[in-house]
Motif scaffolding. Sequence first.
Motif, PDB file in Angstrom:
ATOM      1  N   LYS A  52       0.831  -1.201   0.000  1.00 52.66           N
ATOM      2  CA  LYS A  52       0.000   0.000   0.000  1.00 52.66           C
ATOM      3  C   LYS A  52       0.869   1.256   0.000  1.00 52.66           C
ATOM      4  O   LYS A  52       1.818   1.369   0.772  1.00 52.66           O
ATOM      5  N   GLU A  53       0.512   2.189  -0.847  1.00 53.29           N
ATOM      6  CA  GLU A  53       1.183   3.474  -0.872  1.00 53.29           C
ATOM      7  C   GLU A  53       0.395   4.472  -0.025  1.00 53.29           C
ATOM      8  O   GLU A  53      -0.699   4.162   0.471  1.00 53.29           O
ATOM      9  N   ARG A  54       0.920   5.664   0.119  1.00 52.23           N
ATOM     10  CA  ARG A  54       0.335   6.593   1.095  1.00 52.23           C
ATOM     11  C   ARG A  54      -1.101   6.997   0.759  1.00 52.23           C
ATOM     12  O   ARG A  54      -1.893   7.280   1.657  1.00 52.23           O
ATOM     13  N   ASN A  55      -1.475   6.960  -0.503  1.00 53.00           N
ATOM     14  CA  ASN A  55      -2.856   7.313  -0.854  1.00 53.00           C
ATOM     15  C   ASN A  55      -3.835   6.178  -0.605  1.00 53.00           C
ATOM     16  O   ASN A  55      -5.041   6.344  -0.782  1.00 53.00           O
ATOM     17  N   ILE A  82       7.391   7.930   6.413  1.00 54.77           N
ATOM     18  CA  ILE A  82       8.331   7.977   7.532  1.00 54.77           C
ATOM     19  C   ILE A  82       7.688   7.536   8.846  1.00 54.77           C
ATOM     20  O   ILE A  82       8.395   7.296   9.822  1.00 54.77           O
ATOM     21  N   PHE A  83       6.361   7.399   8.877  1.00 58.28           N
ATOM     22  CA  PHE A  83       5.679   6.981  10.097  1.00 58.28           C
ATOM     23  C   PHE A  83       5.396   5.482  10.075  1.00 58.28           C
ATOM     24  O   PHE A  83       5.132   4.899   9.015  1.00 58.28           O
ATOM     25  N   VAL A  84       5.429   4.874  11.270  1.00 57.69           N
ATOM     26  CA  VAL A  84       5.021   3.480  11.392  1.00 57.69           C
ATOM     27  C   VAL A  84       3.544   3.367  11.021  1.00 57.69           C
ATOM     28  O   VAL A  84       2.717   4.128  11.534  1.00 57.69           O
ATOM     29  N   GLY A  85       3.222   2.434  10.124  1.00 58.02           N
ATOM     30  CA  GLY A  85       1.852   2.296   9.651  1.00 58.02           C
ATOM     31  C   GLY A  85       1.530   3.166   8.460  1.00 58.02           C
ATOM     32  O   GLY A  85       0.411   3.127   7.953  1.00 58.02           O
ATOM     33  N   GLY A  86       2.496   3.940   8.020  1.00 56.88           N
ATOM     34  CA  GLY A  86       2.277   4.786   6.858  1.00 56.88           C
ATOM     35  C   GLY A  86       2.438   4.016   5.559  1.00 56.88           C
ATOM     36  O   GLY A  86       2.713   2.810   5.551  1.00 56.88           O
ATOM     37  N   GLY A  87       2.259   4.692   4.458  1.00 59.53           N
ATOM     38  CA  GLY A  87       2.377   4.050   3.152  1.00 59.53           C
ATOM     39  C   GLY A  87       3.811   3.671   2.824  1.00 59.53           C
ATOM     40  O   GLY A  87       4.766   4.227   3.364  1.00 59.53           O
ATOM     41  N   PRO A  92       6.328  -2.408  -4.253  1.00 61.43           N
ATOM     42  CA  PRO A  92       5.986  -3.204  -5.437  1.00 61.43           C
ATOM     43  C   PRO A  92       4.535  -2.980  -5.870  1.00 61.43           C
ATOM     44  O   PRO A  92       3.650  -2.769  -5.028  1.00 61.43           O
ATOM     45  N   ARG A  93       4.294  -3.008  -7.163  1.00 61.46           N
ATOM     46  CA  ARG A  93       2.952  -2.840  -7.713  1.00 61.46           C
ATOM     47  C   ARG A  93       2.593  -4.050  -8.568  1.00 61.46           C
ATOM     48  O   ARG A  93       3.475  -4.729  -9.093  1.00 61.46           O
ATOM     49  N   VAL A  94       1.312  -4.304  -8.705  1.00 68.92           N
ATOM     50  CA  VAL A  94       0.849  -5.393  -9.565  1.00 68.92           C
ATOM     51  C   VAL A  94       1.237  -5.087 -11.005  1.00 68.92           C
ATOM     52  O   VAL A  94       0.910  -4.024 -11.529  1.00 68.92           O
ATOM     53  N   ARG A  95       1.947  -6.000 -11.632  1.00 67.57           N
ATOM     54  CA  ARG A  95       2.395  -5.779 -13.006  1.00 67.57           C
ATOM     55  C   ARG A  95       2.742  -7.111 -13.657  1.00 67.57           C
ATOM     56  O   ARG A  95       2.892  -8.133 -12.981  1.00 67.57           O
ATOM     57  N   SER A  96       2.885  -7.083 -14.937  1.00 67.02           N
ATOM     58  CA  SER A  96       3.315  -8.253 -15.685  1.00 67.02           C
ATOM     59  C   SER A  96       4.824  -8.221 -15.858  1.00 67.02           C
ATOM     60  O   SER A  96       5.407  -7.188 -16.206  1.00 67.02           O
ATOM     61  N   HIS A  97       5.467  -9.355 -15.597  1.00 60.99           N
ATOM     62  CA  HIS A  97       6.913  -9.452 -15.759  1.00 60.99           C
ATOM     63  C   HIS A  97       7.305  -9.927 -17.167  1.00 60.99           C
ATOM     64  O   HIS A  97       8.498 -10.057 -17.455  1.00 60.99           O
TER      65      HIS A  97
END
Length: 212
Positions: A52-55, A82-87, A92-97
Amino acid sequence: MKVEVKTLAAKDAGALDLDDAVFGIGEVRADLLQRVVKWQLARRQAGTHKAKERNEIARTGKKYGRQKGGGGARHGNRRAPIFVGGGKAHGPRVRSHAHDLPKKVRTLALKHALSSKAGSESLIIVDEAVLKDAKTKAARDAFAKLKLSNALIIDGDTVNENFAKAASNIPHIDVLPAQGLNVYDVLRHDQLVLTKAAVEKIHERFAAKETA
């Protein structure tokens, strides 16, 4: 090149001519094999890893604390990495290799893989891969006579159902139709077993590509 043909009982069943352009390449190129194996494994890689990213974090975006006098930096969002529990930053993102590889390279690599088995005397030709009953014991006895312990068995357009069922219970033995022949499976097995029908299909496959 001419090779002997065996039955499942390891008896002589004549001889068969193999195309030197497919099975008789003298200098096998490891770089081609490596490229195709890497291409195959990349295509089968799921690519479902995700952070998960910050958004995407369910935390407040309200500024906390005072602008000055708090004794630390000024923050306005608890979703920051920078915070614990933050994004996660750059996670890694869902993608095709999968990546592209020229068809000519894939075709040539398969020829080199087949030639490597023929050159190392790890190629066995059988007249047919057929069993009357789907009995694992019958398949195990046949493989013992042919001295098969880690083998890929390729048949023609279709695979005999009884033979496939019997072989499926034996470790390190895989059975595929001619259409499923590929570089990775050829290389990861110690031995390659082809039926007469498989050899015919392989010759047709490469002849059609050369014509095209």
